[in-house]
Motif scaffolding. Structure first.
Motif, PDB file in Angstrom:
ATOM      1  N   TRP A 200      12.942  28.535  -7.943  1.00 55.11           N
ATOM      2  CA  TRP A 200      12.615  29.833  -8.500  1.00 55.11           C
ATOM      3  C   TRP A 200      13.919  30.451  -8.973  1.00 55.11           C
ATOM      4  CZ3 TRP A 200      10.484  27.771  -4.131  1.00 55.11           C
ATOM      5  CH2 TRP A 200       9.099  27.620  -4.127  1.00 55.11           C
ATOM      6  N   THR A 201      13.857  31.570  -9.667  1.00 60.24           N
ATOM      7  CA  THR A 201      15.074  32.188 -10.192  1.00 60.24           C
ATOM      8  C   THR A 201      16.066  32.514  -9.083  1.00 60.24           C
ATOM      9  OG1 THR A 201      13.961  34.339 -10.186  1.00 60.24           O
ATOM     10  CG2 THR A 201      14.023  33.143 -12.271  1.00 60.24           C
ATOM     11  N   GLU A 202      15.577  32.706  -7.859  1.00 61.47           N
ATOM     12  CA  GLU A 202      16.456  32.995  -6.724  1.00 61.47           C
ATOM     13  C   GLU A 202      16.871  31.736  -5.976  1.00 61.47           C
ATOM     14  OE1 GLU A 202      14.737  35.921  -4.170  1.00 61.47           O
ATOM     15  OE2 GLU A 202      14.364  37.298  -5.808  1.00 61.47           O
ATOM     16  N   GLY A 203      16.569  30.550  -6.507  1.00 62.49           N
ATOM     17  CA  GLY A 203      16.939  29.300  -5.853  1.00 62.49           C
ATOM     18  C   GLY A 203      15.726  28.534  -5.368  1.00 62.49           C
ATOM     19  N   ARG A 204      15.965  27.500  -4.581  1.00 60.24           N
ATOM     20  CA  ARG A 204      14.861  26.662  -4.123  1.00 60.24           C
ATOM     21  C   ARG A 204      14.454  26.937  -2.692  1.00 60.24           C
ATOM     22  NH1 ARG A 204      17.192  20.588  -3.196  1.00 60.24           N
ATOM     23  NH2 ARG A 204      18.532  21.116  -1.462  1.00 60.24           N
TER      24      ARG A 204
ATOM     25  N   ASP B 130       8.686  33.859 -11.506  1.00 60.62           N
ATOM     26  CA  ASP B 130       9.992  33.472 -10.958  1.00 60.62           C
ATOM     27  C   ASP B 130      10.178  31.958 -10.900  1.00 60.62           C
ATOM     28  OD1 ASP B 130      10.802  36.166 -10.295  1.00 60.62           O
ATOM     29  OD2 ASP B 130       9.381  36.067  -8.638  1.00 60.62           O
ATOM     30  N   SER B 131       9.092  31.212 -11.001  1.00 64.91           N
ATOM     31  CA  SER B 131       9.132  29.755 -10.870  1.00 64.91           C
ATOM     32  C   SER B 131       9.712  29.096 -12.115  1.00 64.91           C
ATOM     33  CB  SER B 131       7.707  29.226 -10.636  1.00 64.91           C
ATOM     34  OG  SER B 131       7.680  27.823 -10.579  1.00 64.91           O
ATOM     35  N   GLU B 132      10.635  28.175 -11.904  1.00 70.20           N
ATOM     36  CA  GLU B 132      11.134  27.382 -13.023  1.00 70.20           C
ATOM     37  C   GLU B 132      10.062  26.353 -13.390  1.00 70.20           C
ATOM     38  OE1 GLU B 132      14.927  25.638 -12.270  1.00 70.20           O
ATOM     39  OE2 GLU B 132      15.866  27.565 -11.857  1.00 70.20           O
ATOM     40  N   GLU B 133       9.862  26.128 -14.675  1.00 67.33           N
ATOM     41  CA  GLU B 133       8.886  25.134 -15.110  1.00 67.33           C
ATOM     42  C   GLU B 133       9.344  23.747 -14.703  1.00 67.33           C
ATOM     43  OE1 GLU B 133       6.286  26.416 -18.842  1.00 67.33           O
ATOM     44  OE2 GLU B 133       8.356  25.894 -19.342  1.00 67.33           O
ATOM     45  N   ILE B 134       8.397  22.977 -14.187  1.00 69.74           N
ATOM     46  CA  ILE B 134       8.648  21.598 -13.802  1.00 69.74           C
ATOM     47  C   ILE B 134       7.981  20.720 -14.846  1.00 69.74           C
ATOM     48  CG2 ILE B 134       8.215  19.849 -12.055  1.00 69.74           C
ATOM     49  CD1 ILE B 134       7.897  22.170 -10.044  1.00 69.74           C
ATOM     50  N   TYR B 135       8.700  19.751 -15.345  1.00 68.88           N
ATOM     51  CA  TYR B 135       8.106  18.829 -16.312  1.00 68.88           C
ATOM     52  C   TYR B 135       8.792  17.480 -16.192  1.00 68.88           C
ATOM     53  CZ  TYR B 135      12.138  20.587 -18.837  1.00 68.88           C
ATOM     54  OH  TYR B 135      13.403  20.977 -19.167  1.00 68.88           O
ATOM     55  N   GLY B 136       8.099  16.444 -16.644  1.00 70.07           N
ATOM     56  CA  GLY B 136       8.648  15.100 -16.582  1.00 70.07           C
ATOM     57  C   GLY B 136       7.802  14.221 -15.693  1.00 70.07           C
ATOM     58  N   ASP B 137       8.446  13.228 -15.109  1.00 71.24           N
ATOM     59  CA  ASP B 137       7.786  12.261 -14.236  1.00 71.24           C
ATOM     60  C   ASP B 137       8.727  11.999 -13.072  1.00 71.24           C
ATOM     61  OD1 ASP B 137       6.259  10.289 -13.108  1.00 71.24           O
ATOM     62  OD2 ASP B 137       6.374   8.913 -14.798  1.00 71.24           O
ATOM     63  N   GLU B 138       8.504  12.692 -11.962  1.00 67.86           N
ATOM     64  CA  GLU B 138       9.418  12.627 -10.818  1.00 67.86           C
ATOM     65  C   GLU B 138       8.677  12.210  -9.553  1.00 67.86           C
ATOM     66  OE1 GLU B 138      12.737  13.194 -10.757  1.00 67.86           O
ATOM     67  OE2 GLU B 138      12.874  13.744 -12.852  1.00 67.86           O
ATOM     68  N   ILE B 139       9.368  11.518  -8.693  1.00 64.60           N
ATOM     69  CA  ILE B 139       8.808  11.132  -7.408  1.00 64.60           C
ATOM     70  C   ILE B 139       9.227  12.132  -6.326  1.00 64.60           C
ATOM     71  CG2 ILE B 139       8.866   9.384  -5.590  1.00 64.60           C
ATOM     72  CD1 ILE B 139       9.068   7.285  -7.795  1.00 64.60           C
ATOM     73  N   ASP B 140      10.423  12.687  -6.430  1.00 61.72           N
ATOM     74  CA  ASP B 140      10.932  13.600  -5.406  1.00 61.72           C
ATOM     75  C   ASP B 140      11.809  14.640  -6.078  1.00 61.72           C
ATOM     76  OD1 ASP B 140      11.546  14.709  -2.954  1.00 61.72           O
ATOM     77  OD2 ASP B 140      13.091  13.242  -2.487  1.00 61.72           O
ATOM     78  N   ASN B 141      11.274  15.822  -6.267  1.00 62.49           N
ATOM     79  CA  ASN B 141      12.001  16.877  -6.959  1.00 62.49           C
ATOM     80  C   ASN B 141      11.780  18.200  -6.227  1.00 62.49           C
ATOM     81  OD1 ASN B 141      13.589  17.901  -9.117  1.00 62.49           O
ATOM     82  ND2 ASN B 141      11.746  18.741 -10.033  1.00 62.49           N
ATOM     83  N   ALA B 142      12.794  19.040  -6.131  1.00 66.89           N
ATOM     84  CA  ALA B 142      12.675  20.334  -5.456  1.00 66.89           C
ATOM     85  C   ALA B 142      12.144  21.387  -6.419  1.00 66.89           C
ATOM     86  CB  ALA B 142      14.032  20.772  -4.921  1.00 66.89           C
ATOM     87  N   VAL B 143      11.232  22.202  -5.912  1.00 67.24           N
ATOM     88  CA  VAL B 143      10.720  23.348  -6.671  1.00 67.24           C
ATOM     89  C   VAL B 143      11.787  24.428  -6.629  1.00 67.24           C
ATOM     90  CG1 VAL B 143       8.934  25.122  -6.737  1.00 67.24           C
ATOM     91  CG2 VAL B 143       8.340  22.778  -6.098  1.00 67.24           C
TER      92      VAL B 143
ATOM     93  N   VAL C 205       4.941  26.885  -9.574  1.00 66.94           N
ATOM     94  CA  VAL C 205       4.475  27.046  -8.197  1.00 66.94           C
ATOM     95  C   VAL C 205       4.697  28.486  -7.747  1.00 66.94           C
ATOM     96  CG1 VAL C 205       4.707  26.226  -5.827  1.00 66.94           C
ATOM     97  CG2 VAL C 205       5.116  24.645  -7.730  1.00 66.94           C
ATOM     98  N   GLU C 206       3.683  29.019  -7.078  1.00 67.98           N
ATOM     99  CA  GLU C 206       3.758  30.371  -6.525  1.00 67.98           C
ATOM    100  C   GLU C 206       3.459  30.287  -5.033  1.00 67.98           C
ATOM    101  OE1 GLU C 206       2.333  34.167  -8.575  1.00 67.98           O
ATOM    102  OE2 GLU C 206       0.588  33.566  -7.365  1.00 67.98           O
TER     103      GLU C 206
END
Length: 82
Positions: free
Chosen positions: A50-54, A35-48, A18-19
């Motif tokens: 980045w290297t500097e935090g969410r 800067d975005s951490e890769e998101i993978y899996g199967d989630e219903i509620d997860n925080a995006v 996400v950018e």
């Protein structure tokens, strides 16, 4: 504090990044695809995150655009939460 939360599903070799962009479509430093951490899996509620935090701090009250880089992934919903 504000964070972006999402609901998604990816295959084992897939991901979402996400950018955050300004109203002119320019990436906001610290919130780029790089800067975005890769998101993978199967989630219903997860925080995006980045290297500097969410927390996309400093953006509350500003108009922004979100961009998504997705590889074999489904994004079901996205929301801002404070």
């Amino acid at each position: 504090q504000m964070c972006i939360r999402d609901s998604y599903s990816t295959s084992a070799a897939s991901s979402i990044k996400v950018e955050i962009r300004d109203t002119d479509g320019q990436p906001i430093p610290g919130r780029t695809f790089e800067d975005s951490e890769e998101i993978y899996g199967d989630e219903i509620d997860n925080a995006v995150r980045w290297t500097e935090g969410r927390d996309p701090g400093g953006l509350v009250g500003h108009t922004v655009r979100l961009a998504f880089a997705m590889k074999d992934a489904d994004l079901y919903s996205i929301r801002f939460r404070s």
